[in-house]
Scaffold this motif. Structure first.
Motif, PDB file in Angstrom:
ATOM      1  N   HIS A   1       0.828  -1.209   0.000  1.00  0.00           N
ATOM      2  CA  HIS A   1       0.000   0.000   0.000  1.00  0.00           C
ATOM      3  C   HIS A   1       0.866   1.265   0.000  1.00  0.00           C
ATOM      4  O   HIS A   1       0.624   2.204  -0.759  1.00  0.00           O
ATOM      5  CB  HIS A   1      -0.872  -0.061   1.256  1.00  0.00           C
ATOM      6  CG  HIS A   1      -1.828   1.070   1.416  1.00  0.00           C
ATOM      7  ND1 HIS A   1      -2.867   1.298   0.553  1.00  0.00           N
ATOM      8  CD2 HIS A   1      -1.899   2.052   2.354  1.00  0.00           C
ATOM      9  CE1 HIS A   1      -3.538   2.360   0.955  1.00  0.00           C
ATOM     10  NE2 HIS A   1      -2.968   2.844   2.040  1.00  0.00           N
ATOM     11  N   LEU A   2       1.894   1.265   0.836  1.00  0.00           N
ATOM     12  CA  LEU A   2       2.775   2.437   0.918  1.00  0.00           C
ATOM     13  C   LEU A   2       3.567   2.594  -0.381  1.00  0.00           C
ATOM     14  O   LEU A   2       3.740   3.714  -0.876  1.00  0.00           O
ATOM     15  CB  LEU A   2       3.726   2.321   2.118  1.00  0.00           C
ATOM     16  CG  LEU A   2       3.050   2.375   3.495  1.00  0.00           C
ATOM     17  CD1 LEU A   2       4.070   2.243   4.604  1.00  0.00           C
ATOM     18  CD2 LEU A   2       2.260   3.661   3.670  1.00  0.00           C
TER      19      LEU A   2
ATOM     20  N   TYR B   1      -7.290  -5.941  -2.649  1.00  0.00           N
ATOM     21  CA  TYR B   1      -7.603  -4.939  -1.642  1.00  0.00           C
ATOM     22  C   TYR B   1      -8.761  -5.392  -0.752  1.00  0.00           C
ATOM     23  O   TYR B   1      -8.678  -5.340   0.471  1.00  0.00           O
ATOM     24  CB  TYR B   1      -8.003  -3.628  -2.353  1.00  0.00           C
ATOM     25  CG  TYR B   1      -7.273  -2.445  -1.818  1.00  0.00           C
ATOM     26  CD1 TYR B   1      -5.938  -2.233  -2.131  1.00  0.00           C
ATOM     27  CD2 TYR B   1      -7.906  -1.523  -0.998  1.00  0.00           C
ATOM     28  CE1 TYR B   1      -5.256  -1.143  -1.638  1.00  0.00           C
ATOM     29  CE2 TYR B   1      -7.233  -0.424  -0.499  1.00  0.00           C
ATOM     30  CZ  TYR B   1      -5.910  -0.243  -0.827  1.00  0.00           C
ATOM     31  OH  TYR B   1      -5.231   0.827  -0.333  1.00  0.00           O
TER      32      TYR B   1
HETATM   33  C1  HEM Z   1      -9.805   2.085   0.650  1.00  0.00           C
HETATM   34  C2  HEM Z   1      -8.769   1.926   1.420  1.00  0.00           C
HETATM   35  C3  HEM Z   1      -7.579   2.863   1.479  1.00  0.00           C
HETATM   36  C4  HEM Z   1      -7.245   3.940   0.689  1.00  0.00           C
HETATM   37  C5  HEM Z   1      -8.016   4.531  -0.497  1.00  0.00           C
HETATM   38  C6  HEM Z   1      -5.997   4.462   1.166  1.00  0.00           C
HETATM   39  C7  HEM Z   1      -5.289   5.515   0.592  1.00  0.00           C
HETATM   40  C8  HEM Z   1      -4.051   5.973   0.983  1.00  0.00           C
HETATM   41  C9  HEM Z   1      -3.269   6.978   0.312  1.00  0.00           C
HETATM   42  C10 HEM Z   1      -3.695   7.715  -0.961  1.00  0.00           C
HETATM   43  C11 HEM Z   1      -2.124   7.165   1.022  1.00  0.00           C
HETATM   44  C12 HEM Z   1      -0.954   8.135   0.689  1.00  0.00           C
HETATM   45  C13 HEM Z   1      -1.144   9.413   1.453  1.00  0.00           C
HETATM   46  C14 HEM Z   1       0.061  10.319   1.340  1.00  0.00           C
HETATM   47  O1  HEM Z   1       1.031  10.051   0.630  1.00  0.00           O
HETATM   48  O2  HEM Z   1       0.022  11.313   2.016  1.00  0.00           O
HETATM   49  C15 HEM Z   1      -2.180   6.266   2.153  1.00  0.00           C
HETATM   50  C16 HEM Z   1      -1.202   6.185   3.143  1.00  0.00           C
HETATM   51  C17 HEM Z   1      -1.234   5.285   4.179  1.00  0.00           C
HETATM   52  N1  HEM Z   1      -2.164   4.286   4.381  1.00  0.00           N
HETATM   53 FE1  HEM Z   1      -3.864   4.002   3.328  1.00  0.00          FE
HETATM   54  N2  HEM Z   1      -5.601   3.718   2.251  1.00  0.00           N
HETATM   55  C18 HEM Z   1      -6.532   2.723   2.479  1.00  0.00           C
HETATM   56  C19 HEM Z   1      -6.492   1.734   3.446  1.00  0.00           C
HETATM   57  C20 HEM Z   1      -5.489   1.593   4.393  1.00  0.00           C
HETATM   58  C21 HEM Z   1      -5.430   0.559   5.413  1.00  0.00           C
HETATM   59  C22 HEM Z   1      -6.477  -0.544   5.591  1.00  0.00           C
HETATM   60  C23 HEM Z   1      -4.285   0.774   6.137  1.00  0.00           C
HETATM   61  C24 HEM Z   1      -3.718  -0.010   7.288  1.00  0.00           C
HETATM   62  C25 HEM Z   1      -3.806  -1.307   7.387  1.00  0.00           C
HETATM   63  C26 HEM Z   1      -3.633   1.948   5.589  1.00  0.00           C
HETATM   64  C27 HEM Z   1      -2.472   2.501   6.057  1.00  0.00           C
HETATM   65  C28 HEM Z   1      -1.814   3.592   5.517  1.00  0.00           C
HETATM   66  C29 HEM Z   1      -0.614   4.192   6.093  1.00  0.00           C
HETATM   67  C30 HEM Z   1       0.114   3.744   7.361  1.00  0.00           C
HETATM   68  C31 HEM Z   1      -0.260   5.262   5.256  1.00  0.00           C
HETATM   69  C32 HEM Z   1       0.925   6.219   5.421  1.00  0.00           C
HETATM   70  C33 HEM Z   1       0.425   7.430   6.195  1.00  0.00           C
HETATM   71  C34 HEM Z   1       1.523   8.454   6.366  1.00  0.00           C
HETATM   72  O3  HEM Z   1       2.684   8.158   6.155  1.00  0.00           O
HETATM   73  O4  HEM Z   1       1.187   9.582   6.720  1.00  0.00           O
HETATM   74  N3  HEM Z   1      -4.390   2.411   4.534  1.00  0.00           N
HETATM   75  N4  HEM Z   1      -3.355   5.543   2.104  1.00  0.00           N
END
Ligand code: HEM
Length: 220
Positions: free
Chosen positions: A119-120, A158
């Motif tokens: 994901h990251l 996903y």
């Molecule tokens: C529909 C589901 C999800 C979408 C659309 C989504 C979307 C995103 C996006 C676009 C980013 C990048 C944000 C940035 O670069 O600032 C991100 C970061 C991240 N996501 Fe998700 N995410 C989803 C589900 C999840 C889930 C289920 C988890 C954990 C199990 C998760 C954990 C994280 C983490 C840890 C980051 C990094 C945050 C940071 O560094 O500030 N995400 N996500």
């Protein structure tokens, strides 16, 4: 840390860090629902987050919470296996719960870890498109998310990974209430809280790839 903490101490830290991670999931899910509101709302929201200097403190905190949670949970699981092999058990909460914990929590946690790494790589460190609103240039994350959520295999993985995270959450939330001394994992109300919170978070996440895949146009 392993040798300094008792089993009860480790369980307490797993529970407290679990609360922190659940709080992150709820916030992340709610913010990302803006994907359904269109590119401008979503990109402005993510830009506000990324450009806030406090994000570095929040990210560092999240990494520490995550590592403590994983490390202590695995240490507890190994201790429990060793105790079982030696004919004693470290779990005071009953055979069924102990069996579920040792069988599924590590497995579902590992799948979630793999999901998180991919994901990251895909989003945080993925393709860098740009969009400009009122003269301000920012990252076009909306375009990237739409692109990925139009790939059937990606959407399938996903949804599957989110359901597996749901199994981890349902059990984890009930277990943390027990650890904090609020009630047994078998208590009906505690179970309802576990199922209710998990349904909210997982359904909130799952509707995003499904809605984008089924009802939204391309990646830009
Ligand atoms: C529909 C589901 C999800 C979408 C659309 C989504 C979307 C995103 C996006 C676009 C980013 C990048 C944000 C940035 O670069 O600032 C991100 C970061 C991240 N996501 Fe998700 N995410 C989803 C589900 C999840 C889930 C289920 C988890 C954990 C199990 C998760 C954990 C994280 C983490 C840890 C980051 C990094 C945050 C940071 O560094 O500030 N995400 N996500």
């Amino acid at each position: 840390m392993n040798s300094c903490l008792s089993t009860v101490g480790k369980k307490l830290w797993v529970a407290l860090t679990g609360i922190g991670l659940s709080g992150f999931l709820l916030t992340h899910m709610s913010g990302n629902l803006l994907i359904l509101a269109g590119p401008e709302a979503y990109n402005k929201y993510s830009h506000a987050l990324i450009s806030n200097p406090l994000i570095y403190i929040a990210e560092a905190g999240l990494v520490v919470i995550f590592l403590v949670h994983v490390y202590l949970a695995i240490a507890l699981n190994w201790a429990s296996r060793a105790a079982k092999a030696g004919g004693t058990s470290v779990s005071p909460s009953g055979e069924k719960e102990a069996r579920f914990g040792s069988k599924y929590m590590v497995l579902t946690g590992l799948v979630t870890f793999v999901f998180l790494v991919l994901h990251l790589i895909t989003f945080k460190y993925g393709a860098h498109y740009s969009a400009t609103y009122n003269g301000l240039e920012m990252r076009d994350l909306h375009r990237l998310v739409l692109e990925k959520f139009h790939e059937p295999l990606y959407v399938g993985w996903y949804v599957a990974a989110l359901l597996i995270l749901g199994v981890h959450l349902v059990h984890g939330i009930s277990a943390l209430f027990q650890t904090l001394g609020i009630g047994s994992v078998r208590n009906c109300r505690i179970k309802m809280v576990g199922y209710g919170f998990t349904a909210l978070v997982i359904v909130g996440f799952i509707v995003q790839p499904l809605y984008v895949f089924l009802f939204m146009q391309g990646g830009n």
